[in-house]
Design a protein around this motif. Structure first.
Motif, mmCIF file in Angstrom:
data_model
loop_
_atom_site.group_PDB
_atom_site.id
_atom_site.type_symbol
_atom_site.label_atom_id
_atom_site.label_comp_id
_atom_site.label_asym_id
_atom_site.label_seq_id
_atom_site.Cartn_x
_atom_site.Cartn_y
_atom_site.Cartn_z
ATOM 1 N N ASN A 103 0.799 -1.226 0.000
ATOM 2 C CA ASN A 103 0.000 0.000 0.000
ATOM 3 C C ASN A 103 0.830 1.274 0.000
ATOM 4 O OD1 ASN A 103 -2.369 -1.417 -0.171
ATOM 5 N ND2 ASN A 103 -2.716 -1.434 2.024
ATOM 6 N N PRO A 127 0.991 3.983 -4.431
ATOM 7 C CA PRO A 127 -0.364 4.510 -4.616
ATOM 8 C C PRO A 127 -1.174 3.735 -5.651
ATOM 9 C CG PRO A 127 1.258 6.280 -4.644
ATOM 10 C CD PRO A 127 2.017 4.989 -4.657
ATOM 11 N N ILE A 128 -2.413 3.567 -5.395
ATOM 12 C CA ILE A 128 -3.436 2.921 -6.229
ATOM 13 C C ILE A 128 -3.134 1.438 -6.480
ATOM 14 C CG2 ILE A 128 -4.726 2.948 -8.391
ATOM 15 C CD1 ILE A 128 -4.187 5.990 -8.474
ATOM 16 N N ASP A 154 -3.076 -0.568 -3.237
ATOM 17 C CA ASP A 154 -4.416 -0.731 -2.672
ATOM 18 C C ASP A 154 -5.214 -1.777 -3.443
ATOM 19 O OD1 ASP A 154 -4.094 1.248 -0.678
ATOM 20 O OD2 ASP A 154 -4.481 2.805 -2.157
ATOM 21 N N ILE A 155 -5.119 -1.733 -4.756
ATOM 22 C CA ILE A 155 -5.861 -2.678 -5.598
ATOM 23 C C ILE A 155 -5.336 -4.103 -5.390
ATOM 24 C CG2 ILE A 155 -6.309 -3.375 -7.985
ATOM 25 C CD1 ILE A 155 -6.399 -0.357 -8.664
ATOM 26 N N SER A 163 -9.587 -1.552 2.772
ATOM 27 C CA SER A 163 -9.269 -0.942 1.474
ATOM 28 C C SER A 163 -9.680 0.525 1.405
ATOM 29 C CB SER A 163 -9.956 -1.712 0.356
ATOM 30 O OG SER A 163 -9.474 -3.019 0.319
ATOM 31 N N ALA A 177 -6.822 3.648 1.625
ATOM 32 C CA ALA A 177 -6.589 4.454 0.423
ATOM 33 C C ALA A 177 -6.356 5.930 0.744
ATOM 34 C CB ALA A 177 -7.763 4.311 -0.531
#
Length: 160
Positions: free
Chosen positions: A49, A52-53, A56-57, A91, A95
């Motif tokens: 995490n 970035p992005i 998280d995904i 999640s 974020a």
């Protein structure tokens, strides 16, 4: 080095390869590493995490795959709802820049889901459907939405 807690011998799922895989991946994602000189453990999830992005995904996808595997092994609707709530909370709050990274080190959704699985199979907890939990969640979301709308209305009336 601390190993993942094993499921009790009287557990009907102890020989299930899919659930052993879930337990190992959960340990890797949430508790594999220990901060030297402390008992604080963390896994790959908060490290992923930091990207970035994509981080998280990937963390969400792995957690979702674990929940799908657990769902295929016959957990109740209530346990499934609680597990999904854990990964959505992890999640969503994870974020948020900076605060989300701190949250990811503290909130271990996969470990919580393994605990729910053990409580369900070993202790017989969390039986029944998850409709009550879903109703509470929807009520909280609706209240939050109306509060947000009211605050926006007040802001717009103050500006204009």
């Amino acid at each position: 080095m601390k190993q993942p807690a094993q499921i009790k011998d009287n557990n009907p799922i102890k020989d299930n390869t899919g659930l052993k895989w879930v337990e190992r991946i959960s340990y890797l994602m949430d508790e594999k590493f220990r901060l030297p000189g402390t008992n604080f453990r963390f896994g790959l999830d908060p490290i992923f995490n930091l990207v970035p992005i994509l981080g998280d995904i990937s963390g969400f996808a792995i957690s979702a795959a674990l929940v799908v595997t657990m769902a295929k092994n016959g957990v109740t609707g209530k346990v499934l709802t609680l597990m999904i709530l854990n990964i959505v909370l992890d999640s969503t709050l994870g974020a948020i820049p900076v605060l989300g990274q701190i949250f990811d080190f503290a909130y271990k959704s996969n470990t919580r889901n393994i605990r729910l699985l053990r409580e369900h199979y070993v202790e017989g907890k969390h039986q029944g459907s998850g409709r009550g939990i879903l109703a509470i969640i929807l009520i909280i979301i609706a209240v939050f939405f109306f509060i947000l709308m009211y605050l926006m209305w007040e802001l717009l009336s103050w500006v204009f």
